[in-house]
Design an enzyme around this catalytic site. Structure first.
Site, PDB file in Angstrom:
ATOM      1  N   GLY A   1       0.291  44.364  -0.934  1.00 50.33           N
ATOM      2  CA  GLY A   1       0.014  43.022  -1.450  1.00 50.33           C
ATOM      3  C   GLY A   1      -1.029  42.253  -0.669  1.00 50.33           C
ATOM      4  N   GLU A   2      -1.887  42.951   0.084  1.00 53.63           N
ATOM      5  CA  GLU A   2      -2.891  42.239   0.888  1.00 53.63           C
ATOM      6  C   GLU A   2      -3.824  41.405   0.013  1.00 53.63           C
ATOM      7  OE1 GLU A   2      -6.504  43.034   4.103  1.00 53.63           O
ATOM      8  OE2 GLU A   2      -4.986  44.590   3.781  1.00 53.63           O
TER       9      GLU A   2
END
Length: 282
Positions: free
Chosen positions: A92-93
Protein backbone atom coordinates in the site's frame (compact mmCIF):
# COMPACT_ATOMS: atom_id res chain seq x y z
CA UNK A 1 1.22 5.90 17.73
CA UNK A 2 -2.01 4.13 16.81
CA UNK A 3 -5.11 6.29 17.22
CA UNK A 4 -8.28 4.24 17.06
CA UNK A 5 -7.97 0.47 17.39
CA UNK A 6 -10.50 -2.03 16.12
CA UNK A 7 -10.44 -5.80 16.25
CA UNK A 8 -10.97 -7.91 13.13
CA UNK A 9 -13.74 -10.46 13.34
CA UNK A 10 -17.26 -10.78 11.98
CA UNK A 11 -17.08 -7.28 10.57
CA UNK A 12 -13.91 -7.99 8.59
CA UNK A 13 -15.53 -7.45 5.18
CA UNK A 14 -17.03 -4.09 6.10
CA UNK A 15 -13.96 -2.90 7.98
CA UNK A 16 -11.53 -3.76 5.22
CA UNK A 17 -12.97 -3.07 1.78
CA UNK A 18 -10.58 -4.35 -0.87
CA UNK A 19 -10.73 -4.73 -4.62
CA UNK A 20 -10.39 -8.50 -4.62
CA UNK A 21 -10.23 -10.05 -1.14
CA UNK A 22 -13.66 -10.76 0.36
CA UNK A 23 -13.86 -12.31 3.82
CA UNK A 24 -16.74 -14.55 2.74
CA UNK A 25 -14.41 -16.46 0.42
CA UNK A 26 -11.18 -15.99 2.40
CA UNK A 27 -10.01 -19.36 3.83
CA UNK A 28 -7.73 -17.64 6.37
CA UNK A 29 -10.03 -14.84 7.56
CA UNK A 30 -10.43 -16.35 11.04
CA UNK A 31 -6.69 -16.62 11.55
CA UNK A 32 -6.23 -13.12 10.12
CA UNK A 33 -8.66 -11.83 12.74
CA UNK A 34 -6.47 -13.27 15.50
CA UNK A 35 -3.22 -11.91 14.09
CA UNK A 36 -4.27 -8.46 12.86
CA UNK A 37 -5.57 -5.12 14.02
CA UNK A 38 -7.33 -2.48 11.98
CA UNK A 39 -6.15 0.91 13.23
CA UNK A 40 -5.92 4.54 12.20
CA UNK A 41 -2.23 5.47 12.28
CA UNK A 42 -0.54 8.85 12.36
CA UNK A 43 0.82 9.08 8.85
CA UNK A 44 4.22 10.25 10.11
CA UNK A 45 4.56 7.02 12.09
CA UNK A 46 4.46 5.02 8.85
CA UNK A 47 7.66 4.39 6.86
CA UNK A 48 8.36 2.68 3.56
CA UNK A 49 10.32 -0.55 3.29
CA UNK A 50 13.73 0.49 1.97
CA UNK A 51 14.21 -3.01 0.53
CA UNK A 52 11.04 -2.66 -1.51
CA UNK A 53 12.20 -2.90 -5.16
CA UNK A 54 9.58 -0.49 -6.48
CA UNK A 55 10.88 3.03 -6.00
CA UNK A 56 9.36 4.93 -8.95
CA UNK A 57 5.74 6.06 -8.80
CA UNK A 58 3.88 7.87 -11.58
CA UNK A 59 3.43 11.42 -10.30
CA UNK A 60 0.29 12.11 -12.32
CA UNK A 61 -1.36 8.90 -11.10
CA UNK A 62 -0.42 9.77 -7.51
CA UNK A 63 -2.00 13.21 -7.87
CA UNK A 64 -5.19 11.62 -9.21
CA UNK A 65 -5.29 9.19 -6.29
CA UNK A 66 -4.60 12.04 -3.86
CA UNK A 67 -7.59 13.94 -5.28
CA UNK A 68 -9.77 10.86 -4.81
CA UNK A 69 -8.53 10.43 -1.24
CA UNK A 70 -9.34 14.07 -0.46
CA UNK A 71 -12.91 13.45 -1.57
CA UNK A 72 -13.57 9.88 -0.43
CA UNK A 73 -10.79 9.02 2.02
CA UNK A 74 -8.58 5.93 1.88
CA UNK A 75 -10.98 3.13 0.95
CA UNK A 76 -8.49 0.27 1.30
CA UNK A 77 -6.18 0.14 4.32
CA UNK A 78 -2.46 -0.34 3.87
CA UNK A 79 -0.72 -3.32 5.49
CA UNK A 80 2.13 -2.66 7.94
CA UNK A 81 4.34 -4.49 10.41
CA UNK A 82 5.68 -3.02 13.62
CA UNK A 83 9.32 -1.97 13.40
CA UNK A 84 10.75 -0.34 16.52
CA UNK A 85 8.58 2.72 17.19
CA UNK A 86 7.38 2.92 13.57
CA UNK A 87 5.17 0.92 11.20
CA UNK A 88 6.82 -0.37 8.04
CA UNK A 89 4.70 -0.72 4.90
CA UNK A 90 4.23 -4.22 3.52
CA UNK A 91 1.59 -3.31 0.93
CA UNK A 92 0.00 0.00 0.00
CA UNK A 93 2.92 2.41 -0.41
CA UNK A 94 1.14 4.14 -3.29
CA UNK A 95 -1.87 4.86 -1.06
CA UNK A 96 0.47 6.13 1.67
CA UNK A 97 2.28 8.47 -0.72
CA UNK A 98 -1.01 9.78 -2.14
CA UNK A 99 -2.38 10.30 1.38
CA UNK A 100 0.64 12.46 2.20
CA UNK A 101 0.02 14.47 -0.96
CA UNK A 102 -3.60 14.85 0.15
CA UNK A 103 -2.25 16.21 3.46
CA UNK A 104 -3.98 13.56 5.53
CA UNK A 105 -2.81 13.28 9.12
CA UNK A 106 -3.81 9.63 9.53
CA UNK A 107 -4.20 6.52 7.40
CA UNK A 108 -6.15 3.28 8.00
CA UNK A 109 -3.88 0.26 8.32
CA UNK A 110 -3.91 -3.46 9.00
CA UNK A 111 -1.19 -3.93 11.62
CA UNK A 112 0.62 -7.21 12.16
CA UNK A 113 3.83 -8.17 13.86
CA UNK A 114 6.53 -9.50 11.55
CA UNK A 115 6.06 -12.92 13.10
CA UNK A 116 2.29 -12.74 12.54
CA UNK A 117 2.83 -11.60 8.94
CA UNK A 118 5.09 -14.58 8.25
CA UNK A 119 2.75 -16.96 10.03
CA UNK A 120 -0.28 -15.75 8.07
CA UNK A 121 1.59 -15.93 4.75
CA UNK A 122 2.53 -19.55 5.47
CA UNK A 123 -1.08 -20.30 6.44
CA UNK A 124 -2.41 -18.83 3.18
CA UNK A 125 0.14 -20.79 1.14
CA UNK A 126 -0.77 -24.01 2.96
CA UNK A 127 -4.46 -23.34 2.27
CA UNK A 128 -3.74 -22.56 -1.37
CA UNK A 129 -2.12 -25.99 -1.71
CA UNK A 130 -5.14 -27.84 -0.34
CA UNK A 131 -6.86 -30.10 -2.87
CA UNK A 132 -10.32 -29.55 -1.37
CA UNK A 133 -10.22 -25.75 -1.69
CA UNK A 134 -12.94 -24.30 -3.92
CA UNK A 135 -11.57 -22.31 -6.91
CA UNK A 136 -13.11 -19.05 -5.66
CA UNK A 137 -11.44 -19.56 -2.26
CA UNK A 138 -8.20 -20.38 -4.05
CA UNK A 139 -8.49 -17.20 -6.13
CA UNK A 140 -9.10 -15.20 -2.94
CA UNK A 141 -6.01 -16.74 -1.32
CA UNK A 142 -3.89 -15.73 -4.32
CA UNK A 143 -5.36 -12.22 -4.28
CA UNK A 144 -4.60 -11.89 -0.59
CA UNK A 145 -0.96 -12.83 -1.19
CA UNK A 146 -0.84 -10.25 -3.95
CA UNK A 147 -2.67 -7.41 -2.17
CA UNK A 148 -1.61 -7.83 1.45
CA UNK A 149 1.82 -9.43 1.08
CA UNK A 150 3.00 -7.50 -1.98
CA UNK A 151 3.88 -10.66 -3.89
CA UNK A 152 4.04 -10.79 -7.68
CA UNK A 153 2.20 -13.45 -9.68
CA UNK A 154 5.54 -15.17 -10.29
CA UNK A 155 6.36 -15.19 -6.56
CA UNK A 156 2.94 -16.59 -5.69
CA UNK A 157 3.40 -19.28 -8.34
CA UNK A 158 6.75 -20.33 -6.89
CA UNK A 159 5.29 -20.58 -3.40
CA UNK A 160 2.34 -22.76 -4.42
CA UNK A 161 4.01 -24.69 -7.25
CA UNK A 162 2.04 -23.25 -10.16
CA UNK A 163 2.79 -21.00 -13.13
CA UNK A 164 2.18 -17.26 -13.05
CA UNK A 165 -0.34 -17.71 -15.89
CA UNK A 166 -2.33 -20.15 -13.75
CA UNK A 167 -2.33 -17.69 -10.85
CA UNK A 168 -3.59 -14.89 -13.12
CA UNK A 169 -6.33 -17.02 -14.69
CA UNK A 170 -7.59 -18.23 -11.33
CA UNK A 171 -7.68 -14.70 -9.88
CA UNK A 172 -9.76 -13.57 -12.86
CA UNK A 173 -12.63 -15.54 -11.31
CA UNK A 174 -12.91 -12.76 -8.73
CA UNK A 175 -14.28 -10.51 -11.47
CA UNK A 176 -17.45 -12.62 -11.52
CA UNK A 177 -20.56 -11.16 -9.83
CA UNK A 178 -21.40 -12.19 -6.27
CA UNK A 179 -24.11 -14.59 -7.47
CA UNK A 180 -21.59 -16.59 -9.50
CA UNK A 181 -18.99 -16.67 -6.71
CA UNK A 182 -21.53 -17.99 -4.22
CA UNK A 183 -22.71 -20.60 -6.73
CA UNK A 184 -19.14 -21.83 -7.14
CA UNK A 185 -18.79 -22.18 -3.39
CA UNK A 186 -22.22 -23.71 -2.68
CA UNK A 187 -22.34 -26.11 -5.65
CA UNK A 188 -18.63 -26.90 -5.83
CA UNK A 189 -18.37 -25.70 -9.44
CA UNK A 190 -14.91 -26.03 -10.90
CA UNK A 191 -12.95 -23.28 -12.60
CA UNK A 192 -13.34 -24.47 -16.20
CA UNK A 193 -17.10 -23.90 -16.75
CA UNK A 194 -16.89 -20.47 -15.07
CA UNK A 195 -14.04 -18.98 -17.08
CA UNK A 196 -16.18 -18.26 -20.19
CA UNK A 197 -18.52 -16.20 -17.98
CA UNK A 198 -15.89 -13.71 -16.81
CA UNK A 199 -16.35 -11.30 -19.72
CA UNK A 200 -20.16 -11.54 -19.80
CA UNK A 201 -22.69 -9.15 -18.29
CA UNK A 202 -24.44 -10.10 -15.01
CA UNK A 203 -27.80 -10.70 -16.73
CA UNK A 204 -26.32 -13.27 -19.11
CA UNK A 205 -24.43 -14.96 -16.27
CA UNK A 206 -27.69 -15.13 -14.27
CA UNK A 207 -29.30 -16.88 -17.25
CA UNK A 208 -26.50 -19.43 -17.73
CA UNK A 209 -25.75 -20.31 -14.07
CA UNK A 210 -28.79 -22.59 -13.52
CA UNK A 211 -27.87 -24.55 -16.65
CA UNK A 212 -24.32 -25.08 -15.37
CA UNK A 213 -25.58 -26.17 -11.93
CA UNK A 214 -28.50 -28.39 -13.04
CA UNK A 215 -26.91 -29.98 -16.10
CA UNK A 216 -23.30 -30.10 -14.90
CA UNK A 217 -22.13 -28.29 -18.01
CA UNK A 218 -18.51 -28.62 -19.05
CA UNK A 219 -16.41 -25.61 -20.09
CA UNK A 220 -16.86 -26.65 -23.73
CA UNK A 221 -20.65 -26.72 -23.38
CA UNK A 222 -20.63 -23.25 -21.77
CA UNK A 223 -18.38 -21.90 -24.54
CA UNK A 224 -20.70 -23.35 -27.20
CA UNK A 225 -23.77 -21.82 -25.54
CA UNK A 226 -22.07 -18.41 -25.22
CA UNK A 227 -20.88 -18.53 -28.84
CA UNK A 228 -24.34 -19.50 -30.15
CA UNK A 229 -26.01 -16.70 -28.23
CA UNK A 230 -23.45 -14.17 -29.44
CA UNK A 231 -24.12 -15.35 -32.99
CA UNK A 232 -27.89 -14.96 -32.51
CA UNK A 233 -27.41 -11.48 -31.05
CA UNK A 234 -25.18 -10.52 -33.97
CA UNK A 235 -27.75 -11.78 -36.47
CA UNK A 236 -30.46 -9.77 -34.75
CA UNK A 237 -28.27 -6.68 -34.88
CA UNK A 238 -27.56 -7.24 -38.58
CA UNK A 239 -31.26 -7.69 -39.35
CA UNK A 240 -32.07 -4.51 -37.42
CA UNK A 241 -29.34 -2.57 -39.22
CA UNK A 242 -30.60 -3.75 -42.60
CA UNK A 243 -33.70 -1.58 -42.09
CA UNK A 244 -31.95 1.58 -40.91
CA UNK A 245 -31.94 3.13 -44.38
CA UNK A 246 -35.61 2.23 -44.85
CA UNK A 247 -36.48 3.79 -41.50
CA UNK A 248 -34.65 6.98 -42.42
CA UNK A 249 -36.31 7.13 -45.85
CA UNK A 250 -39.82 6.62 -44.48
CA UNK A 251 -39.20 9.13 -41.66
CA UNK A 252 -38.29 11.80 -44.22
CA UNK A 253 -41.15 10.89 -46.50
CA UNK A 254 -43.86 10.92 -43.84
CA UNK A 255 -42.26 13.36 -41.37
CA UNK A 256 -42.68 10.88 -38.51
CA UNK A 257 -40.59 8.56 -36.40
CA UNK A 258 -40.45 5.12 -38.02
CA UNK A 259 -39.36 1.80 -36.52
CA UNK A 260 -39.16 -1.50 -38.41
CA UNK A 261 -39.16 -4.68 -36.33
CA UNK A 262 -39.43 -8.00 -38.13
CA UNK A 263 -42.36 -7.56 -40.53
CA UNK A 264 -43.93 -4.66 -38.64
CA UNK A 265 -43.59 -0.94 -39.34
CA UNK A 266 -44.47 1.56 -36.59
CA UNK A 267 -45.12 5.27 -37.20
CA UNK A 268 -45.04 7.69 -34.25
CA UNK A 269 -46.01 11.38 -34.15
CA UNK A 270 -45.64 14.15 -31.58
CA UNK A 271 -49.31 15.12 -31.33
CA UNK A 272 -52.84 14.51 -32.67
CA UNK A 273 -52.50 17.08 -35.45
CA UNK A 274 -49.44 15.37 -36.91
CA UNK A 275 -51.11 11.99 -36.44
CA UNK A 276 -54.10 13.19 -38.46
CA UNK A 277 -51.80 14.51 -41.17
CA UNK A 278 -49.99 11.17 -41.25
CA UNK A 279 -53.24 9.23 -41.69
CA UNK A 280 -54.31 11.52 -44.53
CA UNK A 281 -51.03 10.93 -46.34
CA UNK A 282 -51.67 7.21 -46.82
Amino acid sequence: MALGKKGLGRGFASLIPTDLVEAEFDPTSNEDAKLSQLVELNIEDVVRDEDQPRKDFNEEALQELAASIKEHGVLQPIVVVRKDDKYQIVAGERRWRASKLAERKTIPAIVRTLDAQNKLELSIIENAQREDLNPIELATAYAKLKEQFNLTNEEIGKRVGKSAATIINTMRLLKLPEEAKKAMQEHNIMEGPMRPLISLDPETIHEILPKIIENDWSSRKVEQYVAENKKKSSLKAVKANNYLKDEARLSREYNAEVKIRGRSVTFSTKDDTEFRRLLDSF
